[in-house]
Write an enzyme that holds these catalytic residues in place. Structure first.
Site, short mmCIF file in Angstrom:
data_model
loop_
_atom_site.label_atom_id
_atom_site.label_comp_id
_atom_site.label_asym_id
_atom_site.label_seq_id
_atom_site.Cartn_x
_atom_site.Cartn_y
_atom_site.Cartn_z
N HIS A 18 0.78 -1.24 0.00
CA HIS A 18 0.00 0.00 0.00
C HIS A 18 0.81 1.29 0.00
O HIS A 18 0.30 2.33 -0.38
CB HIS A 18 -1.04 0.00 1.13
CG HIS A 18 -0.50 0.41 2.47
ND1 HIS A 18 0.03 -0.49 3.36
CD2 HIS A 18 -0.39 1.63 3.07
CE1 HIS A 18 0.43 0.15 4.45
NE2 HIS A 18 0.19 1.43 4.29
N GLU A 40 3.78 5.57 -3.20
CA GLU A 40 3.92 6.90 -2.62
C GLU A 40 5.38 7.29 -2.41
O GLU A 40 5.82 8.33 -2.86
CB GLU A 40 3.18 6.94 -1.27
CG GLU A 40 3.15 8.30 -0.64
CD GLU A 40 2.28 9.28 -1.40
OE1 GLU A 40 2.34 10.47 -1.09
OE2 GLU A 40 1.54 8.85 -2.32
N ASP A 41 6.12 6.46 -1.74
CA ASP A 41 7.44 6.87 -1.27
C ASP A 41 8.58 6.33 -2.12
O ASP A 41 9.74 6.50 -1.77
CB ASP A 41 7.64 6.39 0.18
CG ASP A 41 6.50 6.86 1.07
OD1 ASP A 41 6.06 8.00 0.88
OD2 ASP A 41 6.06 6.08 1.93
MN MN Z 1 0.72 3.23 5.40
#
Ligand code: MN
Length: 502
Positions: free
Chosen positions: A89, A93-94
Site C-alpha cells: 500500500h 507513494e514513497d
Molecule cells: Mn501506510
C-alpha cells in the site's frame, strides 16, 4: 522519509521481518487454507526491496508497517488481493515505482486497490481548510468505491496510531484529531467496532493525556474489586442459564477510558459517581434465547428502570442489534448487560467485513440467516451480497456487490494547490475551470489531469488533480456548451460568445 545509505535493513532485522511474514501466513491459513502463498511471498519481497532504504520514526525498518497492516486485516478474514494490496500500500507513494510496474507483476485488481489508497493518502496532504470543511469524509467515501480500500485504510490508520508515540508532538496532535474526526466515525459507519474503539481510545490518549491517565489509574485501582465481582456474576449467570437449558457464553466487558470519559462528560458526573463500570455480554444461539435470557435476568435480579432497550425489534441506524438492560447485581453494584446472538455479535464487532465470515462458515448459516436478513436492512447492497453468498456466487461477484454506492452523483477533484472542487458526476475540465473562477474558464486553452496532458472534454474521476492551462487572449469556443455539464459553465460560455458577436 529520509532514505540514507546507512538505513539498510540489518541481518537481524531481516530475520525478524521474515518471522512476521511467517506469522502472517500462518494467520491467513487459519481461515483460508487455499491461500496463494507464492503470490503473498512475491508481494512481501517486492515491498521489501521497495522500502529497503526506509525507516519508520521508531527506527524500525519501514516494512514492519505494511506487514502489521496486513496482520490487522487477517482479523477480518480478508481475501489474498486485500493482503497483497496491504503489503504494497505504500510503494507507489514513497518510492520510484509506477502503477504500470505494479500492474505488470500483480495485475489490475491489486494495482487498482493500491492506486486508490495512494490517492487517499494524497488527500491527507491537502490544506487544512479542505480537511476541516468536513468534505474530507465525503471524499474518502466517494474515492473508496471498493469496500476493501476502506478496510485497508482503517488498518493503516490503526497501525499508525499504535506507533504514534514516535512522532513529534505537533504531528501527534494533528493525526489524533484527524483520527477522531474522520477515521473513527468511518469505522463506526462501517460497523467495525473493534477498530473504532481502539482508534478513539488511542486518539484520546494523545489529545487528553492527563485525563486518559487519570481514568486508566482509576480503572486499574478498581480492577481487583471488579474482577471479584465479575467472576461472581459470571458464575451466577452461567449456572442460572444452564438450569433453563440455555447454552450461552457470558463474557465480562472491559470498558475503554474514552467511553467512560464520554459518559462522565455527558452526564457531568465524577468517576466515583459512575454506576455501571461493569458490563457483560451474554451471547446465545437464537433470537428466542435472547428473550428467554432477558426473562431469567429480570426475574433473578432487580432491573434498573429506564435502562432497558430492545435493539433487536428496533435496530439502531447503523444496524446494531442487541437487548440492553441494567440490573442491580450482588453487592448492590449496577451491572450493564448486553444480550445478543453470536451472529449479531460478530456483525457488531466486524460490521461490513463480517460477511467474509459467513461465506467461510456455512454451518453457522441456519442460526444467522434470520438476523442477517433483519440486520442488513439499512444496507441494500449488503443484503444483495448476503443473497449472493447464499446462492454460492464467486468471491469476485461478492466483491463486485460490496462496492459502496455513496456520493455517486458527485466527483471530487483538486487544483494543483490542493483546493477541493466538487462537481456533478460526468463533469470535465471545462466545468472544473469555471468552478475555479469564470476568468479561468474564459481563458482556458488546455488541461493536465494528474500531470498528463488531456482534452478539455475528458470526464474527471474522483481524486483527480486538474491543472487548467490558460492564455489571456483565449476565448471558449461556443461548441463547449455542448460538452459542459454545469449550468455555470454553459451560461458563461454563452455570455462570452454572445458578447463578442455583438
Ligand atoms: Mn501506510
Amino acid at each position: 522519509m529520509g532514505a540514507t545509505p546507512d538505513s539498510v535493513v540489518t541481518a537481524q532485522e531481516d530475520l525478524d521481518l521474515e518471522e512476521s511474514f511467517n506469522t502472517l501466513i500462518a494467520q491467513i491459513k487459519d481461515y483460508n487454507p487455499s491461500t496463494n502463498h507464492t503470490l503473498l511471498r512475491k508481494a512481501y519481497l517486492y515491498a521489501r526491496s521497495a522500502h529497503v532504504l526506509q525507516k519508520r520514526s521508531s527506527g524500525e525498518p519501514f516494512l514492519t508497517h505494511p506487514l502489521n497492516v496486513a496482520l490487522i486485516l487477517t482479523e477480518f478474514k480478508v481475501d489474498d488481493s486485500t493482503i497483497v494490496a496491504a503489503l504494497l500500500h505504500d510503494v507507489l507513494e514513497d518510492t520510484a515505482i509506477l502503477p504500470e510496474n505494479l500492474s505488470a507483476i500483480f495485475g489490475h485488481e491489486i494495482t487498482s486497490l493500491v492506486s486508490s489508497l495512494t490517492k487517499l493518502k494524497r488527500l491527507n496532504a491537502v490544506s487544512k481548510e479542505v480537511f476541516q470543511a468536513r468534505n474530507f469524509r465525503k471524499v474518502l467515501l466517494a474515492m473508496a468505491s471498493d469496500i476493501r480500500v476502506l478496510l485497508i485504510k482503517l488498518a493503516d490508520r490503526l497501525h499508525n496510531m499504535r506507533t504514534l508515540r514516535f512522532l513529534d508532538p505537533n504531528d501527534q496532535h494533528r493525526i489524533a484529531i484527524e483520527t477522531t474526526e474522520t477515521y473513527a466515525p468511518l469505522a463506526a459507519r462501517m460497523g467495525v467496532q473493534t477498530i473504532r474503539e481502539e482508534l478513539e481510545d488511542l486518539s484520546f490518549a494523545f489529545l487528553n493525556p492527563k485525563l486518559h491517565a487519570y481514568i486508566t489509574r482509576k480503572l486499574n485501582h478498581n480492577a481487583q474489586h471488579t474482577l471479584m465481582l465479575v467472576t461472581k456474576i459470571e458464575d451466577e449467570l452461567t449456572t442460572k442459564l444452564k438450569a433453563f437449558g440455555i447454552n450461552a457464553d457470558v463474557v465480562g466487558r472491559k470498558k475503554q477510558p474514552y467511553s467512560i470519559w464520554l459518559k462522565m462528560e455527558r452526564k457531568s458526573i465524577s468517576f466515583e459517581q459512575l454506576s455501571d463500570l461493569i458490563g457483560f455480554r451474554i451471547l446465545v444461539h437464537s433470537v428466542i434465547d435472547c428473550y428467554t435470557v432477558l426473562g431469567i435476568v429480570h426475574t433473578t435480579w432487580t432491573s434498573v428502570p429506564g435502562r432497558f432497550k430492545d435493539y433487536i425489534s428496533t435496530p439502531k441506524a447503523n444496524d446494531y442489534s442487541a437487548i440492553h438492560t441494567t440490573i442491580v447485581g450482588p453487592l448492590q453494584q449496577r451491572v450493564e448487560l448486553q444480550i445478543r446472538t453470536f451472529a449479531m455479535h460478530h456483525i457488531a464487532e466486524h460490521g461490513i467485513a463480517a460477511h467474509y465470515k459467513y461465506k467461510d462458515q456455512p454451518e453457522d448459516s441456519l442460526d444467522s440467516a434470520a438476523p442477517i436478513e433483519h440486520i442488513s436492512r439499512a444496507y441494500h447492497w449488503l443484503r444483495e451480497t448476503v443473497a449472493l453468498i447464499g446462492e454460492g456466487q464467486s468471491v469476485e461477484e461478492f466483491v463486485e456487490h460490496t462496492k459502496l454506492a455513496l456520493f455517486q452523483d458527485h466527483v471530487f477533484c483538486f487544483t494543483p494547490k490542493g483546493q477541493l472542487i466538487t462537481l456533478p458526476a460526468g463533469s470535465n475540465s471545462i466545468d472544473f475551470a469555471y468552478a475555479v473562477h469564470t476568468d479561468v474558464g474564459n481563458s482556458a486553452v488546455g488541461t493536465k489531469i494528474n500531470g498528463r496532458y488531456s482534452t478539455m472534454f475528458a470526464q474527471l474521476s474522483n481524486g483527480d488533480e486538474v491543472q487548467i492551462l490558460c492564455s489571456p487572449r483565449a476565448k471558449p469556443p461556443y461548441e463547449w456548451v455542448k460538452y459542459a455539464k454545469t449550468a455555470r459553465a454553459k451560461t458563461a460560455i454563452k455570455r462570452v460568445n454572445f458578447k463578442s458577436v455583438v
